[in-house]
Design an enzyme around this catalytic site. Structure first.
Site, PDB file in Angstrom:
ATOM      1  CB  SER A 119      -0.926   0.008   1.223  1.00  0.00           C
ATOM      2  OG  SER A 119      -0.167  -0.111   2.414  1.00  0.00           O
ATOM      3  CG  HIS A 140      -3.108  -0.864  -2.877  1.00  0.00           C
ATOM      4  ND1 HIS A 140      -3.408   0.453  -2.621  1.00  0.00           N
ATOM      5  CD2 HIS A 140      -3.272  -1.517  -1.687  1.00  0.00           C
ATOM      6  CE1 HIS A 140      -3.751   0.589  -1.355  1.00  0.00           C
ATOM      7  NE2 HIS A 140      -3.668  -0.594  -0.763  1.00  0.00           N
ATOM      8  CD  GLU A 152      -3.683   3.262  -5.655  1.00  0.00           C
ATOM      9  OE1 GLU A 152      -3.628   4.485  -5.768  1.00  0.00           O
ATOM     10  OE2 GLU A 152      -3.534   2.668  -4.562  1.00  0.00           O
ATOM     11  CG  ASN A 190      -3.355   3.942   1.063  1.00  0.00           C
ATOM     12  OD1 ASN A 190      -4.535   4.052   1.346  1.00  0.00           O
ATOM     13  ND2 ASN A 190      -2.726   2.786   1.130  1.00  0.00           N
TER      14      ASN A 190
END
Length: 282
Positions: A119, A140, A152, A190
């Site tokens: 991540s 991800h 992702e 993130n």
């Protein structure tokens, strides 16, 4: 290339979720972890999750049985030899991931794609640890994997167009919607999400509002399905801290400084849902 068999390294929350989604989509899965107990726990979690889908009439009992039959649980990396794609979903620790990737690289076919579910770590750096970095990509998934629609995809400097195309097609085939991001700390989602959660922890630390009121405010005022502090507990406060430290180091920018309260809670072992205590008690 058509991806028919995948390997998943890690039978924990992310690994077993990825295994479930792929098995339900008709993909054969080899799920690897360090102990028989860990892989058995992963399969049990998948079975329980599928049971809930059967009760809700989202799938049939036959669908559940077929999906479980497609998951091979093992502790042997050698069992990954026939995988077209291997997704590393181990703990968010760079040294551990680099060791795992080298083990995978020594076993899989030259045509296989290797992906990491990281991540926050650099995909370019992880790719450099294997012999065919052009066949490496970030993939991800989001927690809980069976419910979250997004994957992702993160290209390293070395990732080939063919690798990206194959993984995009695979993500779509297992019912996910892929977006593509460049390699940068936290990637796209993130990069935005974790500093927001960190700011909520600063707000709590400063006594601006209670944890419940901060979360209620974000749910009702911003239409978020879960408040940032409850989400931090779900993610794991240790994971949150490691991500913010990656940002702080990677960008060399004080705006990414982890909240002191976050550090103190991790030091206390208050890691959120998985430890039974975080910003809330479980």
């Amino acid at each position: 290339m058509a991806i028919q068999t995948i390997g998943v390294i890690g039978a924990g929350t992310m690994g077993n979720g990825i295994a479930q989604v792929c098995a339900l989509a008709g993909i054969n899965v080899v799920m690897v972890d360090i102990s028989t107990e860990a892989v058995e726990r992963g399969v049990k979690t998948v079975s329980g999750s599928l049971d809930r889908l059967v009760k809700k009439e989202k799938i049939s009992a036959a669908d559940k049985d077929a999906a479980l039959a497609r998951i091979r649980a093992t502790t042997a990396y050698a069992d990954l030899a026939g995988a077209d794609l291997v997704i590393e979903a181990a703990t968010e620790n760079e040294g551990l991931k680099l060791r795992i990737l080298k083990e995978i690289d020594a076993i899989v076919a030259p045509t296989a794609i290797i992906a990491s579910n990281t991540s926050s770590l650099s995909i370019t750096k992880l790719a450099a640890s294997i012999s065919r970095p052009e066949r490496f990509i970030g993939m991800h998934f989001f927690n809980p994997v069976p419910l979250m629609a997004l994957v992702e995809l993160i290209r390293g400097l070395q990732t080939s167009d063919a690798t990206q195309a194959a993984v995009q097609a695979f993500a779509t085939a297992v019912g996910k919607t892929p977006i593509v991001a460049k390699n940068s700390p936290g990637f796209a989602v993130n990069r935005i999400l974790c500093p927001m959660i960190n700011e909520a922890i600063f707000a709590l630390q400063e006594g601006l509002a209670s944890a419940a009121d901060i979360d209620e405010g974000m749910k009702l005022g911003c239409n978020h399905p879960i408040g940032p502090l409850a989400l931090a507990d779900l993610i794991g406060l240790d994971t949150m801290l490691s991500v913010m430290e990656v940002f702080y180091t990677g960008f060399n920018d004080p705006k990414y400084r982890p909240a002191p309260l976050l550090k103190e809670m991790v030091d206390a072992g208050y890691l959120g849902r998985k430890s039974g205590q975080g910003f809330y008690s479980y």
